[in-house]
Design an enzyme around this catalytic site. Structure first.
Site, mmCIF file in Angstrom:
data_model
loop_
_atom_site.group_PDB
_atom_site.id
_atom_site.type_symbol
_atom_site.label_atom_id
_atom_site.label_comp_id
_atom_site.label_asym_id
_atom_site.label_seq_id
_atom_site.Cartn_x
_atom_site.Cartn_y
_atom_site.Cartn_z
ATOM 1 N N LYS A 1 -1.097 11.176 6.196
ATOM 2 C CA LYS A 1 -0.845 10.657 7.636
ATOM 3 C C LYS A 1 -0.182 9.050 6.518
ATOM 4 O O LYS A 1 0.348 8.426 6.760
ATOM 5 C CB LYS A 1 -2.188 10.004 8.095
ATOM 6 C CG LYS A 1 -2.069 8.484 8.282
ATOM 7 C CD LYS A 1 -2.480 7.137 7.745
ATOM 8 C CE LYS A 1 -4.265 7.106 6.994
ATOM 9 N NZ LYS A 1 -4.260 5.913 6.608
ATOM 10 N N LYS B 1 1.078 -1.041 -0.102
ATOM 11 C CA LYS B 1 -0.234 0.353 -0.207
ATOM 12 C C LYS B 1 0.796 1.253 -0.278
ATOM 13 O O LYS B 1 0.269 2.611 -0.396
ATOM 14 C CB LYS B 1 -0.282 -0.132 1.114
ATOM 15 C CG LYS B 1 -1.683 1.348 1.342
ATOM 16 C CD LYS B 1 -2.562 1.221 0.465
ATOM 17 C CE LYS B 1 -3.219 2.830 0.850
ATOM 18 N NZ LYS B 1 -4.920 3.069 -0.263
HETATM 19 P P1 NAP Z 1 -12.329 8.207 6.803
HETATM 20 O O1 NAP Z 1 -14.029 8.711 6.032
HETATM 21 O O2 NAP Z 1 -12.382 9.556 7.282
HETATM 22 O O3 NAP Z 1 -13.610 7.464 8.149
HETATM 23 C C1 NAP Z 1 -13.104 7.067 8.769
HETATM 24 C C2 NAP Z 1 -13.067 5.973 9.580
HETATM 25 O O4 NAP Z 1 -12.709 6.069 11.156
HETATM 26 C C3 NAP Z 1 -14.698 6.816 10.560
HETATM 27 O O5 NAP Z 1 -15.667 5.452 10.488
HETATM 28 C C4 NAP Z 1 -14.030 7.252 11.910
HETATM 29 O O6 NAP Z 1 -15.505 7.051 12.835
HETATM 30 C C5 NAP Z 1 -13.089 6.142 12.228
HETATM 31 N N1 NAP Z 1 -12.614 6.030 13.374
HETATM 32 C C6 NAP Z 1 -11.358 6.950 13.373
HETATM 33 N N2 NAP Z 1 -10.517 7.525 14.271
HETATM 34 C C7 NAP Z 1 -11.770 6.595 15.256
HETATM 35 C C8 NAP Z 1 -11.339 5.825 16.495
HETATM 36 N N3 NAP Z 1 -10.209 6.480 17.580
HETATM 37 N N4 NAP Z 1 -11.994 5.172 16.656
HETATM 38 C C9 NAP Z 1 -12.646 4.423 16.435
HETATM 39 N N5 NAP Z 1 -13.310 4.731 15.402
HETATM 40 C C10 NAP Z 1 -12.618 6.098 14.760
HETATM 41 O O7 NAP Z 1 -11.805 7.839 6.237
HETATM 42 P P2 NAP Z 1 -11.570 7.070 4.586
HETATM 43 O O8 NAP Z 1 -11.771 7.726 3.614
HETATM 44 O O9 NAP Z 1 -12.936 5.728 5.530
HETATM 45 O O10 NAP Z 1 -9.777 6.268 4.891
HETATM 46 C C11 NAP Z 1 -10.861 4.728 6.150
HETATM 47 C C12 NAP Z 1 -9.048 3.879 5.576
HETATM 48 O O11 NAP Z 1 -8.788 3.396 4.413
HETATM 49 C C13 NAP Z 1 -8.083 4.865 5.971
HETATM 50 O O12 NAP Z 1 -6.734 3.863 6.421
HETATM 51 C C14 NAP Z 1 -7.672 4.991 5.255
HETATM 52 O O13 NAP Z 1 -6.611 5.567 4.535
HETATM 53 C C15 NAP Z 1 -8.219 3.933 4.005
HETATM 54 N N6 NAP Z 1 -8.699 4.047 2.636
HETATM 55 C C16 NAP Z 1 -8.822 4.811 1.955
HETATM 56 C C17 NAP Z 1 -8.882 6.365 0.895
HETATM 57 C C18 NAP Z 1 -10.074 6.806 0.306
HETATM 58 O O14 NAP Z 1 -10.650 7.107 -0.970
HETATM 59 N N7 NAP Z 1 -10.681 7.466 0.917
HETATM 60 C C19 NAP Z 1 -9.126 4.389 -0.125
HETATM 61 C C20 NAP Z 1 -7.724 3.668 0.422
HETATM 62 C C21 NAP Z 1 -7.794 3.434 1.973
HETATM 63 P P3 NAP Z 1 -16.727 8.622 12.841
HETATM 64 O O15 NAP Z 1 -17.402 8.633 11.610
HETATM 65 O O16 NAP Z 1 -16.876 8.519 14.036
HETATM 66 O O17 NAP Z 1 -15.310 9.877 12.766
#
Ligand code: NAP
Length: 298
Positions: free
Chosen positions: A239, A171
């Site tokens: 990050k 990744k």
């Molecule tokens: P996001 O929309 O910001 O969602 C983050 C999620 O994590 C939310 O459900 C949040 O809960 C939860 N969370 C964060 N801190 C937490 C904690 N301390 N305790 C409990 N829950 C917590 O992010 P995302 O884009 O879905 O990304 C999620 C992961 O996938 C990340 O590692 C990111 O790098 C990876 N990723 C993202 C993409 C993309 O295009 N978006 C692509 C590939 C990989 P709340 O809803 O309560 O805030």
């Protein structure tokens, strides 16, 4: 039937959990902000009250939260997954986190009789919604086979890349390609704008050739429309780049292109733009040049 748990219903996790429900699996979900689970519950999922509660209801717990400390919190914190795990259960971590922390977490989980595979994803919010994610997996083949049907419900390109932690390292490789391509798309559109070209036809002219990329075709039009809604936020991109640069530092590998993009995103974060999509990288160039991409269109 295997019971599935899903923790973290953000931009990515929401689409992934929805696709598991649509595929007919029994899915118990939990999200820190409870309201994000409402429509998935309506679609047929079961609401867990805590991560431990999800683990009590599941043989396989899938996690997709933001960063390394967040995985630690939902698995090992109060009411965390580890307090409720069934014997011989499996944690699949789809979050992008540190490869070293992955090794540590898996070893503690093993002490509780629980398996771990790292399965970070790529493909953007579109891939999560459409069930077409790319999934790069590190861990035991036996555990990957066990999870295959569930991975097939969320992704189309599923690759076992090596032992535990290698999914996270692949990744990191992926993220170098993403951000350096993003810089190329930004510079290309800036030049096109400065030269008075029509940006839509410029994009159409080049995307089918050797310069084509997912980033150009998916985020290029958003940049031209000045639509900064995130598929992936600058804060989360930073990050990931921290993880990449730490791994490179440890391995003694110079990554000058990635380091430049890291500094450009840092500047945008300082200007309050960390919540914009990562395609807002172009704004850093705009501020250096005084030229705004897409400003003459629409
Ligand atoms: P996001 O929309 O910001 O969602 C983050 C999620 O994590 C939310 O459900 C949040 O809960 C939860 N969370 C964060 N801190 C937490 C904690 N301390 N305790 C409990 N829950 C917590 O992010 P995302 O884009 O879905 O990304 C999620 C992961 O996938 C990340 O590692 C990111 O790098 C990876 N990723 C993202 C993409 C993309 O295009 N978006 C692509 C590939 C990989 P709340 O809803 O309560 O805030």
């Amino acid at each position: 039937m295997t019971d599935i748990g899903f923790i973290g219903l953000g931009i990515m996790g929401h689409g992934m959990a929805t696709n598991l429900v649509k595929a007919g699996f029994s899915v118990t979900v939990w999200n820190r902000t409870q309201s994000k689970a409402d429509d998935i519950i309506e679609a047929g999922a079961i609401r867990g009250q805590t991560p431990a509660d999800v683990a009590r209801e599941a043989d396989i717990v899938m996690i997709c939260v933001s960063d390394t400390p967040d995985v630690e919190a939902v698995v090992f914190g109060p009411d965390g997954v580890i307090e409720g795990v069934r014997p011989d259960s499996l944690i699949i971590d789809h979050s992008t986190i540190s490869p070293q922390a992955t090794q540590r977490f898996a070893s503690i989980a093993a002490d509780h009789g629980t398996h771990w595979i790292d399965a970070p994803i790529s493909g953007g919010s579109e891939g999560a919604v459409n069930g077409t994610l790319t999934i790069m997996i590190g861990g035991d083949e036996e555990q990957i086979q066990r999870s295959r049907a569930y991975l097939d419900a969320i992704g189309t390109t599923i690759t076992h890349v090596g032992p535990l932690g290698s999914g996270q390292l692949v990744k990191a490789v992926n993220q170098i390609l993403v951000v350096v391509t993003q810089l190329a798309v930004s510079e290309a559109l800036l030049l096109a704008e400065a030269g008075g070209l029509d940006l839509d036809s410029t994009l159409r002219a080049v995307e089918g050739g050797a310069a084509g990329s997912w980033m150009l075709s998916n985020r290029g039009p958003q940049m031209i429309d000045r639509d900064w809604r995130p598929g992936f936020t600058i804060d989360l991109q930073q990050k990931d780049l921290r993880i990449v640069l730490e791994a490179a530092d440890e391995l003694g590998v110079p990554l000058p292109g990635t380091a430049i993009v890291f500094q450009m995103f840092r500047a945008l974060q300082q200007q309050g733009l960390g919540g914009d999509g990562n395609h807002a990288l172009v704004k850093a160039l705009e501020r250096m040049s005084g030229i705004e991409v897409g400003s003459r269109d629409g």
